[in-house]
Design a protein around this motif. Structure first.
Motif, short mmCIF file in Angstrom:
data_model
loop_
_atom_site.label_atom_id
_atom_site.label_comp_id
_atom_site.label_asym_id
_atom_site.label_seq_id
_atom_site.Cartn_x
_atom_site.Cartn_y
_atom_site.Cartn_z
N THR A 1 9.46 -10.19 40.01
CA THR A 1 10.17 -11.47 39.95
C THR A 1 9.36 -12.67 40.46
OG1 THR A 1 12.22 -10.25 40.40
CG2 THR A 1 12.33 -12.64 40.61
N TYR A 2 8.67 -12.48 41.59
CA TYR A 2 8.17 -13.66 42.29
C TYR A 2 6.74 -14.14 41.99
CZ TYR A 2 12.55 -13.38 44.84
OH TYR A 2 13.88 -13.34 45.17
N PRO A 3 5.81 -13.28 41.52
CA PRO A 3 4.49 -13.85 41.22
C PRO A 3 4.64 -14.96 40.18
CG PRO A 3 4.35 -11.46 41.30
CD PRO A 3 5.82 -11.83 41.34
N ASN A 4 3.97 -16.09 40.43
CA ASN A 4 4.15 -17.25 39.56
C ASN A 4 2.91 -18.14 39.67
OD1 ASN A 4 5.09 -20.22 39.21
ND2 ASN A 4 6.75 -19.02 38.30
N ALA A 5 2.20 -18.28 38.54
CA ALA A 5 0.93 -19.01 38.55
C ALA A 5 1.14 -20.46 38.99
CB ALA A 5 0.31 -18.96 37.16
N GLU A 6 2.18 -21.08 38.44
CA GLU A 6 2.44 -22.49 38.75
C GLU A 6 2.70 -22.72 40.25
OE1 GLU A 6 5.81 -25.65 37.50
OE2 GLU A 6 5.42 -24.03 36.05
N LYS A 7 3.39 -21.76 40.86
CA LYS A 7 3.72 -21.88 42.28
C LYS A 7 2.60 -21.33 43.17
CE LYS A 7 8.02 -23.17 41.37
NZ LYS A 7 8.62 -24.43 41.76
N GLY A 8 1.60 -20.71 42.55
CA GLY A 8 0.49 -20.15 43.32
C GLY A 8 0.84 -18.85 44.03
N ILE A 9 1.91 -18.19 43.58
CA ILE A 9 2.33 -16.93 44.21
C ILE A 9 1.76 -15.78 43.39
CG2 ILE A 9 4.31 -15.51 44.92
CD1 ILE A 9 5.88 -18.24 45.12
N THR A 10 0.94 -14.95 44.04
CA THR A 10 0.21 -13.91 43.33
C THR A 10 0.82 -12.52 43.61
OG1 THR A 10 -1.28 -13.55 45.19
CG2 THR A 10 -1.94 -15.24 43.58
N VAL A 11 0.40 -11.56 42.76
CA VAL A 11 0.80 -10.16 42.99
C VAL A 11 0.30 -9.73 44.36
CG1 VAL A 11 0.33 -7.79 42.22
CG2 VAL A 11 0.92 -9.56 40.54
N ASP A 12 -0.92 -10.16 44.69
CA ASP A 12 -1.50 -9.81 45.99
C ASP A 12 -0.64 -10.33 47.15
OD1 ASP A 12 -3.61 -8.72 47.60
OD2 ASP A 12 -4.19 -10.79 48.03
N ASP A 13 -0.04 -11.52 46.97
CA ASP A 13 0.86 -12.06 48.00
C ASP A 13 2.03 -11.11 48.26
OD1 ASP A 13 -0.39 -14.45 48.63
OD2 ASP A 13 0.63 -15.57 47.05
N ILE A 14 2.59 -10.61 47.17
CA ILE A 14 3.76 -9.72 47.30
C ILE A 14 3.32 -8.40 47.94
CG2 ILE A 14 5.71 -8.64 46.11
CD1 ILE A 14 5.59 -11.77 45.85
N GLU A 15 2.20 -7.86 47.43
CA GLU A 15 1.68 -6.60 47.99
C GLU A 15 1.45 -6.76 49.49
OE1 GLU A 15 1.56 -3.87 46.45
OE2 GLU A 15 1.00 -4.13 44.35
N ASP A 16 0.87 -7.89 49.86
CA ASP A 16 0.57 -8.14 51.27
C ASP A 16 1.85 -8.21 52.11
OD1 ASP A 16 -1.31 -9.03 53.46
OD2 ASP A 16 0.07 -10.74 53.39
N SER A 17 2.89 -8.86 51.56
CA SER A 17 4.11 -9.02 52.36
C SER A 17 4.86 -7.69 52.50
CB SER A 17 5.01 -10.12 51.80
OG SER A 17 5.47 -9.79 50.53
#
Ligand SMILES: CC(C)(COP(=O)(O)OP(=O)(O)OC[C@H]1O[C@@H](n2cnc3c(N)ncnc32)[C@H](O)[C@@H]1OP(=O)(O)O)[C@@H](O)C(=O)NCCC(=O)NCCS
Length: 176
Positions: free
Chosen positions: A28-44
């Protein structure tokens, strides 16, 4: 599809609930425009499956305050959806609602919502915070009678590793 049951969460559901959150967040949350990456989610989520974190969630489920509930949607023993709801003095709060990606659009979110209605105070408004760019979720809530209050807040879990932050849109469903 095997029957989906909506139940009160039990401590043994802790791992399944964390899995639902993790998979739904990734989808749901990775989003190029918002700068939210798959890596961000994995990290959290890197510590969320640790023995300590799962034990902590089990303890939370075991010791739920009277005004708070966790419901799960289960297919057999498998948790496919989960939600947390709170009855506050001034309102009902739909805290989290996530369905495993491959189980979305099958009516399970609606089933969980119907269960929360049995717990919520019908005389009070209900609020939910939803990421401001998740059209599917926003439309789902609109269909349930929620409207945008205009309030926006950075998600309370804070920024991701990249520095990006999810902005929550507050929605309200007025008491009838
Ligand atoms: C938003 C979310 C909770 C909705 O749950 P869901 O189970 O996918 O939603 P539902 O299936 O109940 O309803 C969605 C659609 O499925 C349709 N649907 C309902 N029952 C159905 C069935 N038996 N078979 C097929 N489709 C069905 C609904 O009608 C609706 O579509 P429509 O209104 O356009 O017709 C879920 O998609 C999700 O977890 N999304 C990602 C995470 C997220 O953003 N969560 C919100 C955080 S606050």
């Amino acid at each position: 599809m095997e029957e989906i049951k909506i139940l009160d969460a039990v401590p043994e559901d802790a791992l399944g609930i964390t899995n639902v959150f993790y998979k739904a967040w990734l989808a749901t949350y990775p989003n190029a425009e918002k700068g939210i990456t798959v890596d961000d989610i994995e990290d959290s989520y890197k510590d969320e499956f640790s023995v300590e974190k799962i034990k902590r969630l089990k303890d939370l489920i075991r010791n739920m305050p009277i005004n708070k509930k966790r419901f799960v949607a289960k297919k057999g023993d498998m948790v496919v959806g989960a939600c947390t709801v709170i009855r506050n003095e001034k309102n009902n709060h739909l805290r989290t609602l996530y369905i495993l990606p491959e189980y979305q659009n099958k009516g399970i979110g609606t089933k969980l919502w119907n269960k929360t209605l049995e717990f919520f105070d019908p005389k009070k408004d209900t609020i939910v915070q939803v990421a401001d760019y998740t059209e599917n979720a926003i439309n789902f809530y609109k269909k349930l009678g929620f409207v945008d209050t205009g309030k926006r807040t950075p998600q309370e879990s804070g920024s991701f590793k990249s520095g990006a932050t999810i902005i929550d849109m507050e929605m309200i469903r007025k008491a009838k």
